[in-house]
Enzyme design. Sequence first.
Site, PDB file in Angstrom:
ATOM      1  N   HIS A  82      75.676  13.502  62.182  1.00  0.00           N
ATOM      2  CA  HIS A  82      76.585  12.862  61.223  1.00  0.00           C
ATOM      3  C   HIS A  82      76.074  11.567  60.650  1.00  0.00           C
ATOM      4  O   HIS A  82      76.831  10.848  60.004  1.00  0.00           O
ATOM      5  CB  HIS A  82      77.922  12.552  61.906  1.00  0.00           C
TER       6      HIS A  82
ATOM      7  N   LYS B 248      78.900   0.768  53.841  1.00  0.00           N
ATOM      8  CA  LYS B 248      79.824   1.289  52.830  1.00  0.00           C
ATOM      9  C   LYS B 248      80.056   0.294  51.691  1.00  0.00           C
ATOM     10  O   LYS B 248      80.553   0.638  50.639  1.00  0.00           O
ATOM     11  CB  LYS B 248      81.148   1.670  53.488  1.00  0.00           C
TER      12      LYS B 248
ATOM     13  N   THR C 203      83.964  12.271  53.116  1.00  0.00           N
ATOM     14  CA  THR C 203      84.948  13.306  52.805  1.00  0.00           C
ATOM     15  C   THR C 203      86.080  12.699  51.985  1.00  0.00           C
ATOM     16  O   THR C 203      86.746  13.407  51.239  1.00  0.00           O
ATOM     17  CB  THR C 203      85.545  13.945  54.080  1.00  0.00           C
TER      18      THR C 203
ATOM     19  N   LYS D  62      88.419   3.500  53.530  1.00  0.00           N
ATOM     20  CA  LYS D  62      87.442   4.060  54.473  1.00  0.00           C
ATOM     21  C   LYS D  62      87.229   3.006  55.550  1.00  0.00           C
ATOM     22  O   LYS D  62      87.664   1.874  55.403  1.00  0.00           O
ATOM     23  CB  LYS D  62      86.123   4.395  53.770  1.00  0.00           C
ATOM     24  N   ARG D  63      86.537   3.350  56.632  1.00  0.00           N
ATOM     25  CA  ARG D  63      86.267   2.327  57.631  1.00  0.00           C
ATOM     26  C   ARG D  63      85.484   1.167  57.011  1.00  0.00           C
ATOM     27  O   ARG D  63      84.729   1.344  56.048  1.00  0.00           O
ATOM     28  CB  ARG D  63      85.470   2.935  58.796  1.00  0.00           C
TER      29      ARG D  63
ATOM     30  N   LYS E 138      88.422  14.210  48.721  1.00  0.00           N
ATOM     31  CA  LYS E 138      89.887  14.168  48.595  1.00  0.00           C
ATOM     32  C   LYS E 138      90.284  13.570  47.243  1.00  0.00           C
ATOM     33  O   LYS E 138      91.201  14.052  46.579  1.00  0.00           O
ATOM     34  CB  LYS E 138      90.500  13.329  49.723  1.00  0.00           C
TER      35      LYS E 138
HETATM   36  C1  LIG Z   1      89.124  11.156  54.955  1.00  0.00           C
HETATM   37  C2  LIG Z   1      89.382  10.003  55.838  1.00  0.00           C
HETATM   38  C3  LIG Z   1      88.330   9.168  56.249  1.00  0.00           C
HETATM   39  C4  LIG Z   1      86.904   9.361  55.779  1.00  0.00           C
HETATM   40  O1  LIG Z   1      86.718   8.613  54.607  1.00  0.00           O
HETATM   41  P1  LIG Z   1      85.246   8.318  54.020  1.00  0.00           P
HETATM   42  O2  LIG Z   1      85.521   7.669  52.712  1.00  0.00           O
HETATM   43  O3  LIG Z   1      84.590   9.651  53.858  1.00  0.00           O
HETATM   44  O4  LIG Z   1      84.566   7.436  54.983  1.00  0.00           O
HETATM   45  C5  LIG Z   1      88.616   8.095  57.067  1.00  0.00           C
HETATM   46  N1  LIG Z   1      89.876   7.837  57.465  1.00  0.00           N
HETATM   47  C6  LIG Z   1      90.912   8.602  57.077  1.00  0.00           C
HETATM   48  C7  LIG Z   1      92.276   8.256  57.540  1.00  0.00           C
HETATM   49  C8  LIG Z   1      90.704   9.716  56.269  1.00  0.00           C
HETATM   50  O5  LIG Z   1      91.745  10.486  55.907  1.00  0.00           O
END
Ligand SMILES: *Cc1c(COP(=O)(O)O)cnc(C)c1O
Length: 812
Positions: free
Chosen positions: A356, A553, A657, A547-548, A661
Site C-alpha cells: 500500500h 499529501k 480512494t 484525508k489523513r 469517491k
Molecule cells: C475514503 C476515505 C479515506 C481515504 O482518503 P484518501 O483521500 O484516499 O486518503 C480516509 N478516510 C475516510 C473516512 C474515508 O472515507
Amino acid sequence: MPSHSVDGFVREFLHELNTNQGVMLSRSSANDQYLALASTVKNYLMARWLETGRKTRDAKTKTVGYLSAEYLLGRQLDNALLATDLNEIATKGLALCGLDLATLREQEVEPGLGNGGLGRLAACFIDSLATMDVPCIGYGIRYEYGIFRQTFVEGRQVEQPDTWLALGAPWEFPHPEASVQVNFGGHTEKYVGADGRERTRWVPAWNVLGVPYNYMVPGYLNGRVNTLRLWSAQATKAFDLQIFNSGDYAQAVRAQTFAENISKVLYPEDSTPQGKELRLQQQYFFVACSLRDFIDQELEEDFDLHNLADRITYQLNDTHPVIAVPELMRLLIDEHDFSWDEAWEVTSKCFDYTCHTLLPEALEVWPTELLGRLLPRHMEIIYQINEQFLAEVREAFPGDEIRARRMSMIAEFPERGVRMAYLSTVASSKVNGVAELHSQLLRDKVLPDFSEMWPEKFTNVTNGVTPRRFVKLSNPKLSNLITDAIGPGWVTDLERLKELEPYADVPEFKVAFREVKAANKARLTALLKQRDGIDLPDGHLLDVMVKRLHEYKRQSLKLLHIVSLYEQVLSGKIAAADVTPRTVVFGAKAAPGYKMAKDTIHLINMVAAKVNSAPEIEGRLKIAFPANYNVTLAEKLIPAADLSEQISLAGMEASGTGNMKFALNGALTIGTDDGANVEIRRLVGDKHFFLFGMNEPQVAELGAKGYNPGDYYESNQQLKATLDLILSGHFSDGDPHLFDAVVYNLLNQDRFMALADFDSYVEAQGKVEERYADEEAWTRSAILNVARSGYFSSDRSMRDYLQRIWHTSPMI
Ligand SMILES: *Cc1c(COP(=O)(O)O)cnc(C)c1O
C-alpha cells in the site's frame, strides 16, 4: 424471516423494543429505539446469513480470507436497510410509531476500526465480495477503542478516546464458546518424535484467548450475507487461576488487564508504524486466531490440509498480517506432522500480498530481538524461509553475493530486523500494488530485485470504492437522477454510468444535476451548523480536501494557496471583488505523535480564524475545518463538493480512494499525476481534470539534482510574500515563532516539494476558477466525471483480484 410489510415491520420493531430493550415505546429513549431498529433489521438478514453459511460449507468452494488489521466500516444501519430493501417500509413503520428514521440513524456511532484509506478499502472490498456472491470471511481485530475522536482546543488537535461500544453494539454476535487460545513468549525445544524425525516444540510463557465477534456483511439485494470476524482478547482461565491460587487477587486482576490490552486500542499511526511490541502482539493475535478458526471451524473434520489452498486464499492487506506465514508453517509442521517442504508447498500457495505504500518509513521492520522474544518459533521459521530463499537467489544469480545480501529478509542496520515486505513477497503467489503507477514503482523502486527474479509474481489491481455506500447511500438525490435516466442497474454494474454521457449535453438534465449539487450543499450546510457551529456561505465554490494529515499529501500546499489569495487582497494586488467566492473545507486527523502534522492542523485553524473574519475579504474566501473527519462525515461532504483536492507529490500516494469517491459524486479534481489520479484523468479526459505539478520522473530528477526549496522562495515573489506573512506572526496572535517549525521545514527541507509545485498549482486553480465561472461548462465536466468513473467501483477491483490473483469465481 419477518414479513416484508409495514405491519410486519412494526410488530417486529415493537417486539424488539419490549423484549430486547425492556421498555415500552412511550418510555423509550432514542438509543433504545435505535437498538431495537438495528435488531429488527438484523432479523431480516438472519435467515440469509445462516443460509449463506450452509451453502458455502456444502459447496466446498474456495473462500477468500481477507486478513486486515483495520476495517473502517462506517455506520451499519443504513447499509443493512439498503441491502434488505427495507428503507421505505422502515420509514413508514417508524412513522406509525411516531418516530423518524433519520433521527434514529443519527444515533449510531460508526465503528472506526481503521485509520484511513487502507481500512476503508477493506470495508469496500468485503461489501463488493458479498454483492458479487463470493464467499469471503473478513478477519480482523475488535478494538475496544477505534480511531480517536478529534476535537480542537484553541485550534490545536486534542484526542479523545473513541468509546464506540458504550451505548451498545447491536451489530455484533460474540461467540465465546468458539474462543481460540493464542500463545506468546517462552522458548523452543528440539526432540525426536516417535517416527525418529527431529522436531521442534514451542514452550510458550503465556497465552490469551481470542473471542470471535461476528458481523454480517450483506450483499446488495442478492440474499448473500458474508461474515466479518473480529477477535477480542481475553485472559485465559489457566492464566488467571495460576496467579489466583498464589493468593494474589490484585495480581490476577492485573493479569486480566494485561491480556485484554491486546485488542484495547487501534494504533492511530497512518503510514508510519511505530514498531511497538503491543502492535506485534495484535498482529500475531488476530492471524493466529483466524488461521486456527478456519482450519478447526470452517473445514470439515477429516479435511486433508495438503489441499488447503483449494479452500482458502488469504489476502494480506499490507504487511500487518504477514506473521500468518510462519504461523501456518508452524501449524502444519509442529501440529500436523508436515515436512518442511510439504508445509512450504501449501503455505506458498495460500497467500497473496497487497502493498500500500512507497514511503520507506511505512515499510514494517520488526527487530529480531523483539520478534524472537515474543514468537521464538516463528523467528526460527523466518530464518529458515530466508535461508531457503537466499539459496534460490544464489542459484538464480551465481556469484552475486551483494544481491543476496540486499534481498535478505533480515536487515542488519540500524538494528537486526525482519523486513516484513520481503517476507510477504517471498511467501506470496502474487504481489500487487494498488494503482497502475504504484504497481510500476513497486516493481522498479521498492522491490526491483524481486520483480527481476519473479516478474510474473507482480501485478496491479487498481483500488475501488463501493457504489452502494459512496453513491447510493450517501447521495440519494444523484442516485435517483441517475436511475431516472439509465435505470437502476448501475448500482451493481457501475460501468453503466457511461450511458450518462449523452446527458452531459441535455439542458434539463444539467439543471437537475445542479439542483442535486445545491441540495447536497444545503444538506451539508445544515449538518455543519448543527455539528460544528460552522456557517457555510451560499453560492461558493466548495473546495474540499479531506484525508489523513500527512506531509506527503501536502495540506500545506493547499494552505499556501489560500494564504496567497488572502495576501493578495490584503496587500491590494487584487480586489476582493475579483476573488472567486470559495469555501475550502478541510477534514483531517493527525497521528497523535506526528508533530509536523499537528502543527499544520493548528496553522490551518489559525489561518481560518483570521481569514474568515477579515473584512477586506468581503466574505469571498472561507475556511471550514470540521473536527473528526470519518466515514459518516465523508458521506455528507463528498456529495456536496465541487472541487476535489488530490495534490500529493507525484510518486507518493499509492492510489487514493477519496479521489474516486469525489469523481463519482460529480466533483472535478485538481490533482497531480499520482496514484489513481493518473487513471481518473485518463478516463474522464484531460479537459475535465485539472492537472498540475511535476510528474514522478521529474520529481526523481529534481531530487537527484538536489532540491533547494529556498530557490523557489527567493525567485517567486508571491510565494515569498505568502510565507513571509505567516512568518510575521499575522496568524499566530502576535507570536511570530509559533509556526516556525512548519515554515522553516518548507523553506529548508520540504521533503515533498510543495514549493516546487506551488506555481503550477496556483495556475491550475486559475483554470478551475475560469471553468467554474462558466456554469454550463462546469456542469458538463461534472456529469462527465460521473459518467466516466464507473471503473472505480470496488466490484471491478474484486473482479480483477478474482481473475489475476485468487483464481476463483462467484458461486453459482
Ligand atoms: C475514503 C476515505 C479515506 C481515504 O482518503 P484518501 O483521500 O484516499 O486518503 C480516509 N478516510 C475516510 C473516512 C474515508 O472515507
